[in-house]
Design a protein around this motif. Structure first.
Motif, PDB file in Angstrom:
ATOM      1  N   ALA A  21       0.834  -1.211   0.000  1.00 16.83           N
ATOM      2  CA  ALA A  21       0.000   0.000   0.000  1.00 16.83           C
ATOM      3  C   ALA A  21       0.862   1.253   0.000  1.00 16.83           C
ATOM      4  O   ALA A  21       0.568   2.235  -0.695  1.00 16.83           O
ATOM      5  CB  ALA A  21      -0.923  -0.009   1.215  1.00 16.83           C
ATOM      6  N   GLU A  22       1.934   1.221   0.777  1.00 19.04           N
ATOM      7  CA  GLU A  22       2.842   2.367   0.839  1.00 19.04           C
ATOM      8  C   GLU A  22       3.498   2.629  -0.517  1.00 19.04           C
ATOM      9  O   GLU A  22       3.636   3.785  -0.948  1.00 19.04           O
ATOM     10  CB  GLU A  22       3.910   2.110   1.899  1.00 19.04           C
ATOM     11  N   LEU A  23       3.866   1.564  -1.225  1.00 17.58           N
ATOM     12  CA  LEU A  23       4.493   1.717  -2.544  1.00 17.58           C
ATOM     13  C   LEU A  23       3.497   2.238  -3.575  1.00 17.58           C
ATOM     14  O   LEU A  23       3.860   3.048  -4.437  1.00 17.58           O
ATOM     15  CB  LEU A  23       5.092   0.386  -2.998  1.00 17.58           C
ATOM     16  N   TRP A  24       2.253   1.775  -3.517  1.00 15.06           N
ATOM     17  CA  TRP A  24       1.226   2.323  -4.410  1.00 15.06           C
ATOM     18  C   TRP A  24       1.075   3.827  -4.167  1.00 15.06           C
ATOM     19  O   TRP A  24       0.938   4.615  -5.112  1.00 15.06           O
ATOM     20  CB  TRP A  24      -0.126   1.635  -4.177  1.00 15.06           C
ATOM     21  N   GLY A  25       1.139   4.230  -2.905  1.00 17.31           N
ATOM     22  CA  GLY A  25       1.048   5.651  -2.564  1.00 17.31           C
ATOM     23  C   GLY A  25       2.231   6.444  -3.088  1.00 17.31           C
ATOM     24  O   GLY A  25       2.071   7.551  -3.613  1.00 17.31           O
ATOM     25  N   LYS A  26       3.430   5.881  -2.973  1.00 16.86           N
ATOM     26  CA  LYS A  26       4.631   6.566  -3.481  1.00 16.86           C
ATOM     27  C   LYS A  26       4.570   6.719  -4.996  1.00 16.86           C
ATOM     28  O   LYS A  26       4.966   7.756  -5.542  1.00 16.86           O
ATOM     29  CB  LYS A  26       5.881   5.779  -3.088  1.00 16.86           C
ATOM     30  N   LEU A  27       4.076   5.684  -5.675  1.00 14.89           N
ATOM     31  CA  LEU A  27       3.954   5.745  -7.127  1.00 14.89           C
ATOM     32  C   LEU A  27       2.984   6.847  -7.534  1.00 14.89           C
ATOM     33  O   LEU A  27       3.255   7.624  -8.465  1.00 14.89           O
ATOM     34  CB  LEU A  27       3.464   4.390  -7.643  1.00 14.89           C
ATOM     35  N   ARG A  28       1.880   6.941  -6.830  1.00 14.67           N
ATOM     36  CA  ARG A  28       0.882   7.976  -7.128  1.00 14.67           C
ATOM     37  C   ARG A  28       1.470   9.370  -6.906  1.00 14.67           C
ATOM     38  O   ARG A  28       1.256  10.278  -7.724  1.00 14.67           O
ATOM     39  CB  ARG A  28      -0.350   7.756  -6.239  1.00 14.67           C
ATOM     40  N   ILE A  29       2.213   9.560  -5.808  1.00 13.82           N
ATOM     41  CA  ILE A  29       2.829  10.863  -5.527  1.00 13.82           C
ATOM     42  C   ILE A  29       3.849  11.219  -6.605  1.00 13.82           C
ATOM     43  O   ILE A  29       3.941  12.378  -7.028  1.00 13.82           O
ATOM     44  CB  ILE A  29       3.491  10.841  -4.133  1.00 13.82           C
ATOM     45  N   TYR A  30       4.598  10.225  -7.062  1.00 16.02           N
ATOM     46  CA  TYR A  30       5.588  10.470  -8.120  1.00 16.02           C
ATOM     47  C   TYR A  30       4.895  10.985  -9.387  1.00 16.02           C
ATOM     48  O   TYR A  30       5.334  11.956 -10.004  1.00 16.02           O
ATOM     49  CB  TYR A  30       6.363   9.187  -8.424  1.00 16.02           C
ATOM     50  N   PHE A  31       3.792  10.312  -9.776  1.00 16.97           N
ATOM     51  CA  PHE A  31       3.060  10.741 -10.969  1.00 16.97           C
ATOM     52  C   PHE A  31       2.472  12.136 -10.781  1.00 16.97           C
ATOM     53  O   PHE A  31       2.432  12.948 -11.716  1.00 16.97           O
ATOM     54  CB  PHE A  31       1.956   9.747 -11.299  1.00 16.97           C
ATOM     55  N   MET A  32       2.021  12.420  -9.580  1.00 13.80           N
ATOM     56  CA  MET A  32       1.458  13.738  -9.298  1.00 13.80           C
ATOM     57  C   MET A  32       2.518  14.829  -9.482  1.00 13.80           C
ATOM     58  O   MET A  32       2.245  15.886 -10.056  1.00 13.80           O
ATOM     59  CB  MET A  32       0.898  13.767  -7.875  1.00 13.80           C
TER      60      MET A  32
END
Length: 329
Positions: free
Chosen positions: A281-292
């Motif tokens: 879950a934490e990695l999915w969140g990091k990926l989303r922040i990177y795209f943002m």
């Protein structure tokens, strides 16, 4: 009925005291979608285990549809179909929907401490930013009544726990509502819940969710966020992807809460699996922040090596989680 509160309003001609009756006063919040949020709160209100709302929603489906942008190819709401979540939550759904203009019946349910579920379009819900802008299916609760004709609305998904709506306003939002009554839970409920977790794990592996993550990773190599600024608003390129990745990450968090709760009644290996899923879950969140960040800086190309690394770690963590769960058989 729940708790009766007094609301004192200052008026020019004096002080007016209104009686406000609410059924649920302590709300469950967490990484749940709007439907899960409503169901979790009703289950908790009846004294049942609410964490089971996460069952059936732990997948990652990526469909190579040429007509859709990459973000819309993620089926974030995909769920296992053979799940009877109402029964596992100890709830019994009334077959016929209740018309919102059936005031006497609605008031009778509220007096009996039975909250009412409303299924609506966010476009019509005047307490959120989608009001008269975007169409999304949404669930909230009628949680009580104010002395007079106003009803108390609770929308735990948006952390709105006290909203007053008149009957006229409610009828503009939706035509009907759903009633869930308390149902007696079987003595062997833990066996049932554990069996559904095993089914989820098998479903994840049988449908090759890990390979879906790989397909998504491969597709991201060609992503170009500059398109975000070149398409009409109703065809946003990256925003659907950010929304769907948020849902995917929250589903992992919600399922980890379930595993943690059941782990105490299962075995210590389950607690380890919980940590792996939380890491995912934490990695999915990091990926989303990177795209943002890529969107905000108007960057065209991504760091493919970083993206591949994130998604490969996610794949390994999730497959390890569900293989470990299946060893329980």
């Amino acid at each position: 009925m729940g708790i009766t509160q007094s609301c004192i309003e200052n008026k020019r001609n004096g002080i007016k005291i209104r009686s406000i009756k609410m059924i649920i006063n302590d709300f469950i919040t967490g990484p749940y979608d709007c439907y899960q949020s409503v169901m979790a709160n009703i289950a908790a209100h009846y004294g049942h285990v609410y964490q089971t709302v996460a069952l059936g929603k732990i997948s990652f489906m990526y469909r190579n549809e040429k007509n859709n942008f990459i973000g819309k190819r993620i089926d974030a709401l995909h769920m296992r179909k053979d799940l009877k979540i109402d029964e596992l939550l100890g709830l019994e759904r009334k077959e016929q929907p209740l018309l919102i203009n059936c005031v006497d019946e609605m008031d009778c349910l509220l007096e009996k401490n039975i909250p009412i579920v409303v299924w609506a379009d966010l476009y019509n819900c005047n307490w959120n930013q989608a009001y008269h802008k975007y169409h999304f299916k949404h669930y909230f609760l009628i949680n009580g009544k104010v002395e007079g004709k106003s009803y108390v609305i609770a929308d735990p998904f948006f952390h709105k726990f006290y909203l007053e709506q008149s009957l006229e306003e409610l009828t503009k939002i939706a035509d009907s509502c759903i009633v869930y009554k308390k149902k007696e839970i079987k003595q062997d409920r833990w066996n049932e819940i554990e069996e559904e977790i095993l089914k989820d794990a098998q479903y994840y592996l049988d449908n090759d969710m890990g390979n879906n993550i790989v397909k998504f990773s491969t597709a991201l190599k060609d992503i170009d966020f500059s398109k975000e600024f070149n398409y009409p608003q109703d065809e946003l390129y990256a925003i659907p992807m950010l929304d769907n990745l948020k849902i995917v990450g929250e589903q992992r968090e919600a399922y980890a809460k379930l595993l943690k709760y059941t782990g105490a009644n299962w075995n210590k290996v389950m607690l380890e699996a919980t940590q792996w899923l939380l890491s995912s879950a934490e990695l999915w969140g990091k990926l989303r922040i990177y795209f943002m960040k890529m969107i905000l800086t108007n960057s065209c190309k991504c760091d493919n090596a970083l993206i591949v690394s994130y998604l490969e770690n996610i794949r390994q963590l999730e497959e390890k989680t569900f293989r470990t769960i299946l060893k329980k058989k």
